[in-house]
Design an enzyme around this catalytic site. Structure first.
Site, PDB file in Angstrom:
ATOM      1  N   ASN A   1      24.190  33.441  19.934  1.00 25.05           N
ATOM      2  CA  ASN A   1      25.177  34.507  19.723  1.00 25.05           C
ATOM      3  C   ASN A   1      24.452  35.708  19.131  1.00 25.05           C
ATOM      4  O   ASN A   1      24.095  35.707  17.945  1.00 25.05           O
ATOM      5  CB  ASN A   1      26.288  34.030  18.783  1.00 25.05           C
ATOM      6  CG  ASN A   1      27.274  35.135  18.444  1.00 25.05           C
ATOM      7  OD1 ASN A   1      27.371  36.141  19.144  1.00 25.05           O
ATOM      8  ND2 ASN A   1      28.006  34.962  17.355  1.00 25.05           N
ATOM      9  N   TRP A   2      24.229  36.730  19.949  1.00 32.11           N
ATOM     10  CA  TRP A   2      23.493  37.916  19.489  1.00 32.11           C
ATOM     11  C   TRP A   2      24.307  38.790  18.543  1.00 32.11           C
ATOM     12  O   TRP A   2      23.764  39.694  17.907  1.00 32.11           O
ATOM     13  CB  TRP A   2      23.065  38.772  20.671  1.00 32.11           C
ATOM     14  CG  TRP A   2      22.047  38.141  21.559  1.00 32.11           C
ATOM     15  CD1 TRP A   2      21.333  37.004  21.339  1.00 32.11           C
ATOM     16  CD2 TRP A   2      21.623  38.640  22.834  1.00 32.11           C
ATOM     17  NE1 TRP A   2      20.491  36.757  22.394  1.00 32.11           N
ATOM     18  CE2 TRP A   2      20.649  37.747  23.323  1.00 32.11           C
ATOM     19  CE3 TRP A   2      21.978  39.746  23.596  1.00 32.11           C
ATOM     20  CZ2 TRP A   2      20.019  37.942  24.557  1.00 32.11           C
ATOM     21  CZ3 TRP A   2      21.364  39.940  24.819  1.00 32.11           C
ATOM     22  CH2 TRP A   2      20.386  39.042  25.292  1.00 32.11           C
ATOM     23  N   LYS A   3      25.633  38.571  18.510  1.00 35.84           N
ATOM     24  CA  LYS A   3      26.516  39.422  17.705  1.00 35.84           C
ATOM     25  C   LYS A   3      26.333  40.896  18.132  1.00 35.84           C
ATOM     26  O   LYS A   3      26.200  41.158  19.327  1.00 35.84           O
ATOM     27  CB  LYS A   3      26.264  39.189  16.221  1.00 35.84           C
ATOM     28  CG  LYS A   3      26.388  37.697  15.849  1.00 35.84           C
ATOM     29  CD  LYS A   3      26.314  37.435  14.376  1.00 35.84           C
ATOM     30  CE  LYS A   3      26.412  35.939  14.126  1.00 35.84           C
ATOM     31  NZ  LYS A   3      26.463  35.608  12.689  1.00 35.84           N
TER      32      LYS A   3
ATOM     33  N   HIS B   1      35.928  33.759  16.488  1.00 29.51           N
ATOM     34  CA  HIS B   1      34.772  33.722  15.603  1.00 29.51           C
ATOM     35  C   HIS B   1      35.167  34.254  14.233  1.00 29.51           C
ATOM     36  O   HIS B   1      35.948  35.203  14.111  1.00 29.51           O
ATOM     37  CB  HIS B   1      33.634  34.551  16.187  1.00 29.51           C
ATOM     38  CG  HIS B   1      32.315  34.340  15.499  1.00 29.51           C
ATOM     39  ND1 HIS B   1      32.016  34.912  14.281  1.00 29.51           N
ATOM     40  CD2 HIS B   1      31.232  33.609  15.851  1.00 29.51           C
ATOM     41  CE1 HIS B   1      30.800  34.549  13.920  1.00 29.51           C
ATOM     42  NE2 HIS B   1      30.297  33.754  14.854  1.00 29.51           N
TER      43      HIS B   1
ATOM     44  N   GLU C   1      33.776  36.098  12.118  1.00 28.57           N
ATOM     45  CA  GLU C   1      33.523  37.515  11.855  1.00 28.57           C
ATOM     46  C   GLU C   1      34.615  38.390  12.451  1.00 28.57           C
ATOM     47  O   GLU C   1      34.948  39.442  11.893  1.00 28.57           O
ATOM     48  CB  GLU C   1      32.138  37.896  12.396  1.00 28.57           C
ATOM     49  CG  GLU C   1      31.022  37.280  11.568  1.00 28.57           C
ATOM     50  CD  GLU C   1      29.672  37.277  12.242  1.00 28.57           C
ATOM     51  OE1 GLU C   1      28.692  36.892  11.577  1.00 28.57           O
ATOM     52  OE2 GLU C   1      29.591  37.645  13.433  1.00 28.57           O
TER      53      GLU C   1
ATOM     54  N   GLU D   1      32.254  26.411  12.250  1.00 34.30           N
ATOM     55  CA  GLU D   1      31.355  27.361  11.592  1.00 34.30           C
ATOM     56  C   GLU D   1      31.888  27.668  10.200  1.00 34.30           C
ATOM     57  O   GLU D   1      32.756  28.522  10.034  1.00 34.30           O
ATOM     58  CB  GLU D   1      31.218  28.638  12.426  1.00 34.30           C
ATOM     59  CG  GLU D   1      32.513  29.137  13.058  1.00 34.30           C
ATOM     60  CD  GLU D   1      32.444  30.591  13.442  1.00 34.30           C
ATOM     61  OE1 GLU D   1      31.344  31.089  13.691  1.00 34.30           O
ATOM     62  OE2 GLU D   1      33.508  31.232  13.449  1.00 34.30           O
TER      63      GLU D   1
ATOM     64  N   GLY E   1      25.112  33.435   8.241  1.00 33.77           N
ATOM     65  CA  GLY E   1      24.302  34.583   7.857  1.00 33.77           C
ATOM     66  C   GLY E   1      23.987  34.674   6.385  1.00 33.77           C
ATOM     67  O   GLY E   1      23.507  35.706   5.910  1.00 33.77           O
TER      68      GLY E   1
ATOM     69  N   SER F   1      23.804  29.307   9.982  1.00 31.42           N
ATOM     70  CA  SER F   1      22.411  29.412   9.520  1.00 31.42           C
ATOM     71  C   SER F   1      21.537  28.276  10.041  1.00 31.42           C
ATOM     72  O   SER F   1      20.728  27.707   9.314  1.00 31.42           O
ATOM     73  CB  SER F   1      22.355  29.474   7.990  1.00 31.42           C
ATOM     74  OG  SER F   1      23.029  30.625   7.509  1.00 31.42           O
TER      75      SER F   1
ATOM     76  N   GLY G   1      23.088  32.135  15.478  1.00 30.29           N
ATOM     77  CA  GLY G   1      23.162  33.583  15.335  1.00 30.29           C
ATOM     78  C   GLY G   1      21.793  34.217  15.210  1.00 30.29           C
ATOM     79  O   GLY G   1      21.078  34.416  16.186  1.00 30.29           O
TER      80      GLY G   1
END
Length: 258
Positions: free
Chosen positions: A8-10, A94, A96, A172, A178, A218, A239
């Site tokens: 997942n490049w975000k 997600h 975020e 998650e 992160g 992470s 990530g």
């Protein structure tokens, strides 16, 4: 079933860097018994598809979608638009997005249902915050989030090619994303078991055995093996460690060492 690893490049990598990443990663040697996907930003889907060509490894994924097929929804992207790029799977719910843009369980569930109707795999994310964990509400939170998804998607509508077509869950823990904090594999297993139990209650044990449940938080090459050798954990959502194609290739090989 095969283990699944999703990058997942975000909000990283526009078209130029996305194309370069795909070309570099395709040179990596990957375990045969591993499914690998990459979830890229909308603006980079065309470049990623172009660099992939006819290749199916890694599978192409998106990071979000809107539940309506078309209409006056400025800034949104539909399942039909994703289909034009050959997207195989898409993240929904997600943490975020839940935190930064106020995405609710209901919104995430509608997105998952839209993806399933369009023949794409919804990767349905659930997880608790640090505050919820401190209050010992982890299982309560993930059961509620999972229930919203399970009411919206159906197992029999997903069977197009075996396990690969089934919806996927991703646990998650928000406090581990992160942050460098690691959720111990056995602690993650408890959450995964609760999700699988929720699937079994909603759909039956037959379908619960076919749903892949990933861990995300992470993850790196040093601990990915511990997660994937823990019963009930079927893959990982990665990530930051996926941003470098070589490092991500190392992580994939560490997941299933020869």
């Amino acid at each position: 079933m095969k283990k699944l690893i999703i990058a997942n490049w975000k909000m990283h990598y526009g078209p130029i860097k996305a194309g370069a990443w795909i070309r570099a990663f395709r040179r990596e040697r990957l375990p045969k018994d591993l499914d690998v996907a990459v979830a890229v930003p909308f603006v980079s889907l065309a470049a990623a598809r172009s660099s992939l060509g006819r290749a199916t490894i890694p599978m192409l994924g998106a990071q979000d979608v809107f539940w309506q097929p078309d209409g006056a929804y400025t800034g949104e992207v539909s399942t039909g638009m994703l289909q034009e790029f050959g997207v195989a799977l898409c993240l929904v719910g997600h943490s975020e997005r839940r935190i930064h843009v106020g995405e609710t369980d209901e919104m995430a569930a509608q997105k998952a249902a839209a993806l399933q109707r369009a023949g794409m795999v919804p990767v349905m994310c659930v997880g608790e915050t640090e505050a919820e964990r401190r209050k010992k509400n982890t299982l309560k939170v993930i059961r509620a989030q999972a229930a919203a998804f399970l009411a919206a998607v159906k197992p029999d509508a997903a069977v197009r090619g075996g396990h690969a077509a089934m919806p996927v869950f991703a646990y998650e823990p928000v406090w581990a994303i992160g942050t460098g904090k690691h959720c111990p594999a056995q602690e993650a297993k408890v959450a995964h078991d609760a999700i699988r139990a929720a699937v079994s209650k909603a759909w039956g044990a037959k379908w619960a055995d076919q749903v892949r449940i990933l861990y995300g938080g992470s993850v790196d090459a040093h601990d990915v093996g511990a997660y994937l050798t823990t019963t009930g954990i079927d893959g990982v959502l990665v990530g930051h460690e996926s941003l470098d194609p070589r490092s991500f290739g190392i992580l994939c090989r560490a997941a299933l060492p020869a």
